[in-house]
Design a protein around this motif. Structure first.
Motif, PDB file in Angstrom:
ATOM      1  N   VAL A  81       0.821  -1.252  -0.034  1.00  0.00           N
ATOM      2  CA  VAL A  81       0.075  -0.002   0.047  1.00  0.00           C
ATOM      3  C   VAL A  81       1.024   1.115  -0.212  1.00  0.00           C
ATOM      4  O   VAL A  81       1.647   1.292   0.955  1.00  0.00           O
ATOM      5  CB  VAL A  81      -0.995  -0.199   1.048  1.00  0.00           C
ATOM      6  N   PRO A  82       0.780   1.994  -0.953  1.00  0.00           N
ATOM      7  CA  PRO A  82       1.536   3.416  -1.064  1.00  0.00           C
ATOM      8  C   PRO A  82       0.699   4.636  -0.175  1.00  0.00           C
ATOM      9  O   PRO A  82      -0.105   3.986   0.699  1.00  0.00           O
ATOM     10  CB  PRO A  82       1.486   3.648  -2.616  1.00  0.00           C
ATOM     11  N   GLY A  83       1.090   5.882  -0.465  1.00  0.00           N
ATOM     12  CA  GLY A  83       0.326   6.725   0.206  1.00  0.00           C
ATOM     13  C   GLY A  83      -0.885   6.908  -0.377  1.00  0.00           C
ATOM     14  O   GLY A  83      -1.276   7.712  -1.505  1.00  0.00           O
ATOM     15  N   ILE A  84      -1.909   6.800   0.486  1.00  0.00           N
ATOM     16  CA  ILE A  84      -3.275   7.340   0.103  1.00  0.00           C
ATOM     17  C   ILE A  84      -3.478   8.508   0.135  1.00  0.00           C
ATOM     18  O   ILE A  84      -4.022   9.109  -0.493  1.00  0.00           O
ATOM     19  CB  ILE A  84      -4.279   6.329   1.015  1.00  0.00           C
ATOM     20  N   TRP A  85      -3.178   8.997   1.431  1.00  0.00           N
ATOM     21  CA  TRP A  85      -3.292  10.510   1.774  1.00  0.00           C
ATOM     22  C   TRP A  85      -4.538  11.278   1.292  1.00  0.00           C
ATOM     23  O   TRP A  85      -4.611  12.441   0.942  1.00  0.00           O
ATOM     24  CB  TRP A  85      -2.097  11.337   1.023  1.00  0.00           C
ATOM     25  N   ASN A  86      -5.906  10.801   1.801  1.00  0.00           N
ATOM     26  CA  ASN A  86      -7.003  11.432   1.442  1.00  0.00           C
ATOM     27  C   ASN A  86      -7.589  11.815   2.608  1.00  0.00           C
ATOM     28  O   ASN A  86      -7.955  10.777   3.582  1.00  0.00           O
ATOM     29  CB  ASN A  86      -7.832  10.263   0.709  1.00  0.00           C
ATOM     30  N   LYS A  87      -8.152  13.146   2.669  1.00  0.00           N
ATOM     31  CA  LYS A  87      -8.716  13.609   4.342  1.00  0.00           C
ATOM     32  C   LYS A  87     -10.146  13.137   4.371  1.00  0.00           C
ATOM     33  O   LYS A  87     -10.609  13.187   5.542  1.00  0.00           O
ATOM     34  CB  LYS A  87      -8.590  14.954   3.957  1.00  0.00           C
ATOM     35  N   SER A  88     -10.883  12.561   3.351  1.00  0.00           N
ATOM     36  CA  SER A  88     -12.223  12.416   3.510  1.00  0.00           C
ATOM     37  C   SER A  88     -12.560  11.014   3.575  1.00  0.00           C
ATOM     38  O   SER A  88     -13.753  10.561   4.336  1.00  0.00           O
ATOM     39  CB  SER A  88     -13.076  12.906   2.506  1.00  0.00           C
ATOM     40  N   VAL A  89     -11.887  10.204   3.231  1.00  0.00           N
ATOM     41  CA  VAL A  89     -12.248   8.334   3.537  1.00  0.00           C
ATOM     42  C   VAL A  89     -12.184   8.068   4.520  1.00  0.00           C
ATOM     43  O   VAL A  89     -11.551   8.333   5.650  1.00  0.00           O
ATOM     44  CB  VAL A  89     -11.110   7.774   2.496  1.00  0.00           C
ATOM     45  N   LYS A  90     -13.497   7.310   4.900  1.00  0.00           N
ATOM     46  CA  LYS A  90     -13.597   6.871   6.206  1.00  0.00           C
ATOM     47  C   LYS A  90     -13.479   5.402   6.494  1.00  0.00           C
ATOM     48  O   LYS A  90     -12.960   4.659   7.531  1.00  0.00           O
ATOM     49  CB  LYS A  90     -15.185   7.024   6.563  1.00  0.00           C
ATOM     50  N   THR A  91     -13.477   4.433   5.439  1.00  0.00           N
ATOM     51  CA  THR A  91     -13.246   3.104   5.077  1.00  0.00           C
ATOM     52  C   THR A  91     -12.160   2.611   3.997  1.00  0.00           C
ATOM     53  O   THR A  91     -12.397   3.135   2.799  1.00  0.00           O
ATOM     54  CB  THR A  91     -14.501   2.589   5.121  1.00  0.00           C
ATOM     55  N   ILE A  92     -11.198   2.064   4.481  1.00  0.00           N
ATOM     56  CA  ILE A  92     -10.253   1.367   3.389  1.00  0.00           C
ATOM     57  C   ILE A  92     -10.413   0.067   3.544  1.00  0.00           C
ATOM     58  O   ILE A  92      -9.994  -0.545   4.603  1.00  0.00           O
ATOM     59  CB  ILE A  92      -8.977   2.169   3.790  1.00  0.00           C
ATOM     60  N   VAL A  93     -10.636  -0.821   2.518  1.00  0.00           N
ATOM     61  CA  VAL A  93     -10.757  -2.057   2.490  1.00  0.00           C
ATOM     62  C   VAL A  93      -9.437  -2.634   1.866  1.00  0.00           C
ATOM     63  O   VAL A  93      -9.277  -2.374   0.791  1.00  0.00           O
ATOM     64  CB  VAL A  93     -11.900  -2.818   1.805  1.00  0.00           C
ATOM     65  N   LEU A  94      -8.561  -3.303   2.694  1.00  0.00           N
ATOM     66  CA  LEU A  94      -7.148  -3.814   2.044  1.00  0.00           C
ATOM     67  C   LEU A  94      -7.388  -5.166   1.401  1.00  0.00           C
ATOM     68  O   LEU A  94      -8.197  -6.126   2.027  1.00  0.00           O
ATOM     69  CB  LEU A  94      -6.115  -3.675   3.344  1.00  0.00           C
TER      70      LEU A  94
ATOM     71  N   ASN B  40       2.836  -5.429   2.530  1.00  0.00           N
ATOM     72  CA  ASN B  40       3.750  -4.155   2.992  1.00  0.00           C
ATOM     73  C   ASN B  40       2.979  -2.868   2.966  1.00  0.00           C
ATOM     74  O   ASN B  40       1.902  -2.694   1.940  1.00  0.00           O
ATOM     75  CB  ASN B  40       4.796  -4.125   1.990  1.00  0.00           C
ATOM     76  N   ILE B  41       2.794  -2.427   4.237  1.00  0.00           N
ATOM     77  CA  ILE B  41       2.113  -1.009   4.271  1.00  0.00           C
ATOM     78  C   ILE B  41       3.389   0.063   4.312  1.00  0.00           C
ATOM     79  O   ILE B  41       4.206   0.228   5.344  1.00  0.00           O
ATOM     80  CB  ILE B  41       1.361  -1.104   5.743  1.00  0.00           C
ATOM     81  N   GLN B  42       3.552   0.900   3.310  1.00  0.00           N
ATOM     82  CA  GLN B  42       4.523   1.780   3.187  1.00  0.00           C
ATOM     83  C   GLN B  42       4.648   2.970   4.236  1.00  0.00           C
ATOM     84  O   GLN B  42       3.550   3.142   4.897  1.00  0.00           O
ATOM     85  CB  GLN B  42       4.603   2.289   1.619  1.00  0.00           C
ATOM     86  N   ARG B  43       5.864   3.498   4.175  1.00  0.00           N
ATOM     87  CA  ARG B  43       6.056   4.966   5.062  1.00  0.00           C
ATOM     88  C   ARG B  43       4.854   5.590   4.725  1.00  0.00           C
ATOM     89  O   ARG B  43       4.515   6.052   3.635  1.00  0.00           O
ATOM     90  CB  ARG B  43       7.130   5.259   4.534  1.00  0.00           C
TER      91      ARG B  43
END
Length: 678
Positions: free
Chosen positions: A529-542, A548-551
């Motif tokens: 997972v790279p940088g998602i960087w979204n201010k509004s998202v409430k749910t992320i389904v991996l 790997n969860i990146q820096r």
């Protein structure tokens, strides 16, 4: 002929009936009882109007009249014992009056004070208080209760004997005009209803759950915070009320249904912290205040009008401000927030989209009646997504479910879907595009040319220094060899082509501009997972096979509330969850992560529970000191390891939960009293 308001006629008639008889005039203080005898008024009188000068002896006599129910002192002056000056007495003590229901105080031209002692006036229901009078009470609660409290001027100050304000609670407050409410001490009067005589207005100041909602039909307006913390569950606002003021239904936890009637304006925080799940906005509404539905259960907002209402907030000058940043739904300067609009389904009438495509409304996800907003698209060939996303889809799509093959460059197309709330990429495979490969090759060639230039310049500089006698032979040879190594690296970079990564991948910052996004489902074959960087998202389904969860992967995802970390994850980079301000708990217990790096949970204001895996070996700076200071309660950390991880520092704001029988392995902790064995 000018009409006299019906309310004033009724009040005048009532007063006339009250005092149509039992009038006495007292010209000398201390002679009240004698003057009453002369006027043939018995001690069993129930209604009495007095004119003249009284002293404490007269008051004492009045207080002993056990049958007295109504006392009018509006034309009375009080004086000290042996003084004939009417303005000498500035403090009047009221005690006794066991049956008194109605009291009208003197209308002096100078300031004076009334003290109601404990146990006095036990039945007093109506008090007429002139503008220049102040009130002291020795009641244990510091409160006076009246059915009616009438003010006859613009200024009134109240205090208790310790120079603290006395609260005057009244079912009805009668005032000369509305501006009388602006006096400094009006805030200490707590009326349920307000009647303004000049404007002939009735105002609901504070709702009581004992009231019937039919009361609103006789009310002209509602005060700020009138229903605050009420137990009311459903209410219909009659057409005579036009404004729902600021904080009107704030923290009405049981309010589930409301009919707004012909309301024209909804104030700031009007329905914040309520149980409302759906609300219909009538066509009459022209303005809506900031955070009107903040932290409520609102899921659906239905607009009936063809035109978009204005959105505003109250600035530091206590004035309406319409200046905002439409891109991020934040007002400039004031810090006001309208982001809660993103989490609701908002419906507008058919044919009104063009009217709502103005100002901030262009950035809010809207659904037109009868309009398709959910799309399921199949992309057979990578790089063709732009052809599938028509202008209609871009302007109406709130949900996109994609299947097929994408290039990383296809992800830029989503930025044009300004109303997108759900993006499902789980059934896609995203690969690097030829365009991105070309850019990477160009970047590599630029770096090769730059290194070659540096090598040539260093080689020439070393030669010049040696020829000028400023460098010895050994140093010169060393510098020449370093330059040759740099030159060889430049040649290698220039000759090698960028290898195509066959794995599914997503570039960082791909979803940053999706301002309405609420849920993001990542590709099932994504390994990192790279940088998602979204201010509004409430749910992320991996994806279930994520490694790997990146820096800083989720850094700045301020609204993120739900994320499940798969058991396949073995690495979490530095700052991965930094500034996830809405995340309340995180479970890493089934992963195989060995190290937690610094800043991983920095700025996670709401995070109070984390579960760590048995593989954990080291952990640095879980929370910063400032994070812990701001925590209202202890953070619970659950460990499976029998020994304290390397570098881990415990704080008094942290509660440790460790395996049973492993306390010896945690003895290095400075706060062993907050260790709990599971």
């Amino acid at each position: 002929m000018k009409k006299i308001p019906l309310l004033l006629i009724v009040l005048f008639c009532n007063c006339s009936l009250l005092f149509a008889q039992n009038f006495v005039s007292v010209k000398k203080p201390g002679r009240l009882s004698k003057e009453m005898s002369k006027a043939d008024i018995s001690s069993g009188v129930t209604k009495l109007q007095i004119e003249g000068v009284l002293n404490s002896e007269d008051l004492s006599y009045l207080s002993s009249l056990s049958s007295l129910e109504t006392l009018d002192l509006t034309k009375v002056y009080f004086t000290q014992e042996n003084s004939r000056h009417p303005f000498a007495q500035t403090k009047i003590y009221l005690s006794g009056f066991p049956s008194l229901l109605n009291l009208l105080l003197p209308e002096y031209q100078n300031d004076f004070c009334i003290e109601i002692t404990n146990q006095a006036l036990p039945k007093l229901a109506y008090l007429k208080m002139p503008s220049n009078a102040s009130l002291i009470t020795t009641y244990p609660t510091g409160r006076c209760y009246f059915q009616k409290l009438e003010l006859t001027g613009e200024v009134i100050k109240t205090w208790d004997e310790d120079e603290k304000e006395t609260q005057m609670i009244a079912d009805t407050l009668i005032i000369p005009e509305l501006k009388s409410l602006s006096c400094s001490a009006a805030r200490y009067i707590l009326p349920l209803k307000i009647i303004s005589q000049k404007e002939n207005k009735r105002i609901l100041n504070r709702w009581s759950d004992s009231f019937s909602t039919s009361l609103l039909e006789h009310i002209d307006s509602i005060s700020v915070g009138a229903f605050w913390k009420s137990e009311i569950e459903t209410i219909t606002i009659p057409s005579n009320i036009k404004v729902i003021p600021n904080l009107c239904f704030y923290e009405c936890k049981k309010l589930k249904e409301i009919n707004l009637g012909q309301i024209e304006e909804i104030g700031q925080l009007a329905f914040a912290e309520t149980a409302l799940e759906k609300i219909t906005i009538p066509a009459s509404i022209t303005e809506i205040g900031d955070r009107a539905f903040n932290n409520s259960q609102i899921k659906q907002i239905v607009f009936q009008g063809q035109n978009a209402p204005q959105l505003y907030y109250i600035n530091q000058y206590n004035k309406k401000d319409y200046n905002y940043d439409a891109t991020h739904l934040y007002y400039n300067g004031g810090g006001a927030d309208l982001s809660y609009w993103k989490s609701s389904d908002i419906f507008i009438p058919k044919g009104s989209r063009s009217n709502f495509s103005i100002g901030i409304w262009k950035e809010i996800a809207l659904k037109e009646e009868g309009e398709q907003s959910e799309y399921n698209l199949t992309v057979e060939k990578a790089g063709t997504l732009a052809n599938l996303l028509t202008d209609n889809i871009k302007s109406t799509a709130t949900s996109l479910i994609l299947t097929g093959f994408l290039y990383d460059t296809d992800l830029k197309c989503f930025e044009e879907c300004t109303h997108l709330r759900l993006l499902d990429l789980s059934r896609t495979f995203i690969s690097i595009s030829p365009e991105t490969l070309k850019d990477q090759q160009a970047e590599r060639q630029f770096l090769a040319n730059y290194l070659s230039f540096i090598a040539d310049a260093a080689k020439q500089q070393s030669k010049d220094q040696y020829n000028q006698g400023n460098s010895n032979l050994v140093k010169h040879i060393g510098e020449q060899m370093e330059a040759m190594t740099l030159k060889e690296l430049a040649t290698t970079l220039s000759s090698e082509k960028v290898e195509v990564d066959s794995r599914c991948w997503i570039p960082s910052n791909a979803f940053y501009k999706l301002n309405n996004l609420q849920e993001l489902r990542l590709p099932l074959q994504l390994a990192s997972v790279p940088g998602i960087w979204n201010k509004s998202v409430k749910t992320i389904v991996l994806p279930p096979s994520l490694k790997n969860i990146q820096r800083y992967a989720f850094s700045g995802c301020e609204s993120l509330q739900t994320i499940n970390i798969p058991s396949t994850v073995n690495y979490i980079g530095e700052g991965a969850f930094k500034d996830c301000k809405s995340l309340k708990s995180l479970d890493l217990s089934n992963t195989s992560v060995e190290n937690i790096f610094s800043e991983t949970f920095k700025g996670t204001d709401a995070l109070y529970e984390i579960r760590f895996p048995a593989t954990l070996k080291s952990m640095r700076s879980v929370f910063s000191q400032s994070d812990l200071i701001n925590k209202k309660e202890r953070v619970k950390l659950y460990f499976k390891t029998r020994e304290i991880p390397q570098y881990f520092v415990v704080d008094s704001k942290i509660e440790l939960h460790i395996p049973k029988g492993s306390r010896a392995g945690w003895q290095k902790s400075n706060y062993t009293k907050h260790i709990i064995e599971e």
